[in-house]
Design a protein around this motif. Sequence first.
Motif, PDB file in Angstrom:
ATOM      1  N   LYS A  63     -48.354  17.898  42.961  1.00  0.00           N
ATOM      2  CA  LYS A  63     -47.463  18.849  42.284  1.00  0.00           C
ATOM      3  C   LYS A  63     -48.276  19.822  41.433  1.00  0.00           C
ATOM      4  CE  LYS A  63     -43.217  19.127  39.638  1.00  0.00           C
ATOM      5  NZ  LYS A  63     -42.422  19.734  40.684  1.00  0.00           N
ATOM      6  N   VAL A  64     -49.252  19.283  40.720  1.00  0.00           N
ATOM      7  CA  VAL A  64     -50.099  20.126  39.871  1.00  0.00           C
ATOM      8  C   VAL A  64     -50.968  21.039  40.725  1.00  0.00           C
ATOM      9  CG1 VAL A  64     -51.933  20.096  38.145  1.00  0.00           C
ATOM     10  CG2 VAL A  64     -50.069  18.435  38.005  1.00  0.00           C
ATOM     11  N   LEU A  65     -51.602  20.477  41.745  1.00  0.00           N
ATOM     12  CA  LEU A  65     -52.472  21.281  42.603  1.00  0.00           C
ATOM     13  C   LEU A  65     -51.685  22.370  43.326  1.00  0.00           C
ATOM     14  CD1 LEU A  65     -54.784  18.465  43.998  1.00  0.00           C
ATOM     15  CD2 LEU A  65     -55.328  20.167  42.243  1.00  0.00           C
ATOM     16  N   ASN A  66     -50.453  22.074  43.736  1.00  0.00           N
ATOM     17  CA  ASN A  66     -49.621  23.092  44.393  1.00  0.00           C
ATOM     18  C   ASN A  66     -49.231  24.203  43.431  1.00  0.00           C
ATOM     19  OD1 ASN A  66     -49.703  21.937  46.927  1.00  0.00           O
ATOM     20  ND2 ASN A  66     -47.831  20.761  46.618  1.00  0.00           N
ATOM     21  N   PHE A  67     -49.135  23.901  42.151  1.00  0.00           N
ATOM     22  CA  PHE A  67     -48.838  24.933  41.157  1.00  0.00           C
ATOM     23  C   PHE A  67     -49.957  25.966  41.108  1.00  0.00           C
ATOM     24  CE2 PHE A  67     -49.258  26.508  36.768  1.00  0.00           C
ATOM     25  CZ  PHE A  67     -48.075  27.196  36.672  1.00  0.00           C
ATOM     26  N   PHE A  68     -51.203  25.506  41.277  1.00  0.00           N
ATOM     27  CA  PHE A  68     -52.354  26.403  41.216  1.00  0.00           C
ATOM     28  C   PHE A  68     -52.675  27.061  42.560  1.00  0.00           C
ATOM     29  CE2 PHE A  68     -53.387  23.472  37.633  1.00  0.00           C
ATOM     30  CZ  PHE A  68     -53.295  24.429  36.629  1.00  0.00           C
ATOM     31  N   ASP A  69     -51.969  26.698  43.631  1.00  0.00           N
ATOM     32  CA  ASP A  69     -52.251  27.220  44.968  1.00  0.00           C
ATOM     33  C   ASP A  69     -51.352  28.420  45.263  1.00  0.00           C
ATOM     34  OD1 ASP A  69     -53.050  27.612  47.536  1.00  0.00           O
ATOM     35  OD2 ASP A  69     -52.250  25.725  48.324  1.00  0.00           O
ATOM     36  N   PHE A  70     -51.692  29.565  44.665  1.00  0.00           N
ATOM     37  CA  PHE A  70     -50.861  30.758  44.802  1.00  0.00           C
ATOM     38  C   PHE A  70     -50.805  31.283  46.232  1.00  0.00           C
ATOM     39  CE2 PHE A  70     -52.377  31.012  40.345  1.00  0.00           C
ATOM     40  CZ  PHE A  70     -51.148  30.882  39.733  1.00  0.00           C
ATOM     41  N   ALA A  71     -51.882  31.114  46.988  1.00  0.00           N
ATOM     42  CA  ALA A  71     -51.954  31.663  48.340  1.00  0.00           C
ATOM     43  C   ALA A  71     -51.414  30.707  49.398  1.00  0.00           C
ATOM     44  CB  ALA A  71     -53.401  32.025  48.675  1.00  0.00           C
ATOM     45  N   GLY A  72     -51.099  29.482  49.011  1.00  0.00           N
ATOM     46  CA  GLY A  72     -50.672  28.493  50.004  1.00  0.00           C
ATOM     47  C   GLY A  72     -49.307  27.909  49.681  1.00  0.00           C
ATOM     48  N   THR A  73     -49.296  26.670  49.240  1.00  0.00           N
ATOM     49  CA  THR A  73     -48.041  25.940  49.009  1.00  0.00           C
ATOM     50  C   THR A  73     -47.636  25.987  47.544  1.00  0.00           C
ATOM     51  OG1 THR A  73     -49.306  23.901  48.707  1.00  0.00           O
ATOM     52  CG2 THR A  73     -48.468  24.360  50.932  1.00  0.00           C
ATOM     53  N   TRP A  74     -47.585  27.188  46.970  1.00  0.00           N
ATOM     54  CA  TRP A  74     -47.298  27.344  45.540  1.00  0.00           C
ATOM     55  C   TRP A  74     -45.962  26.721  45.182  1.00  0.00           C
ATOM     56  CZ3 TRP A  74     -44.378  31.243  42.501  1.00  0.00           C
ATOM     57  CH2 TRP A  74     -44.654  31.137  41.132  1.00  0.00           C
ATOM     58  N   ASP A  75     -45.975  25.903  44.114  1.00  0.00           N
ATOM     59  CA  ASP A  75     -44.771  25.246  43.602  1.00  0.00           C
ATOM     60  C   ASP A  75     -44.585  25.675  42.146  1.00  0.00           C
ATOM     61  OD1 ASP A  75     -42.730  23.609  42.736  1.00  0.00           O
ATOM     62  OD2 ASP A  75     -43.781  21.728  43.124  1.00  0.00           O
ATOM     63  N   PRO A  76     -43.695  26.639  41.882  1.00  0.00           N
ATOM     64  CA  PRO A  76     -43.540  27.158  40.523  1.00  0.00           C
ATOM     65  C   PRO A  76     -42.761  26.235  39.577  1.00  0.00           C
ATOM     66  CG  PRO A  76     -41.966  28.215  41.969  1.00  0.00           C
ATOM     67  CD  PRO A  76     -42.846  27.334  42.842  1.00  0.00           C
TER      68      PRO A  76
END
Length: 150
Positions: free
Chosen positions: A28-41
């Motif tokens: 969940k945290v890593l997806n928050f930082f992945d703006f170009a991929g699986t971003w989870d706001p």
Amino acid sequence: MKHLIPAFLIGLLFGLGIVISGMANPAKVLNFFDFAGTWDPSLIFVMGGALAVTFIGYRVVLARSRPLVEGQFHVPTNRTIDARLIGGAALFGVGWGMAGFCPGGALPVIGTARTEVLLFVAALIAGIFTAQALMRLAQGKPSVSQTLRQ
């Protein structure tokens, strides 16, 4: 004993909040930082909720003359923004972004005995001792091991 019960209840509430919000899940945290991929706001709402609770909580608690189980409040008085503060915050953020864990998110899931959690906590503890040793060295004080040998 009077300090243990409130500490346990606060820790339990904090741990439940971490687990319910998804902060114990590094993906969940890593997806928050992945703006170009699986971003989870959705982490924005977790952070916003935490800031709101903290903002209100400090005002309510510090309006009291003293804490419930202590004689006085222990509030930091140093308000200096220096290289140590900025460097520590940057290191914290980089570590959080790389591992997906911060200390608050990792501690409630130690009981799962997941390898990545145990490695993170071991690295966290090693980092704490290393930082303390470097600060003592910079201040010209003896290291902990030197003090123990005396």
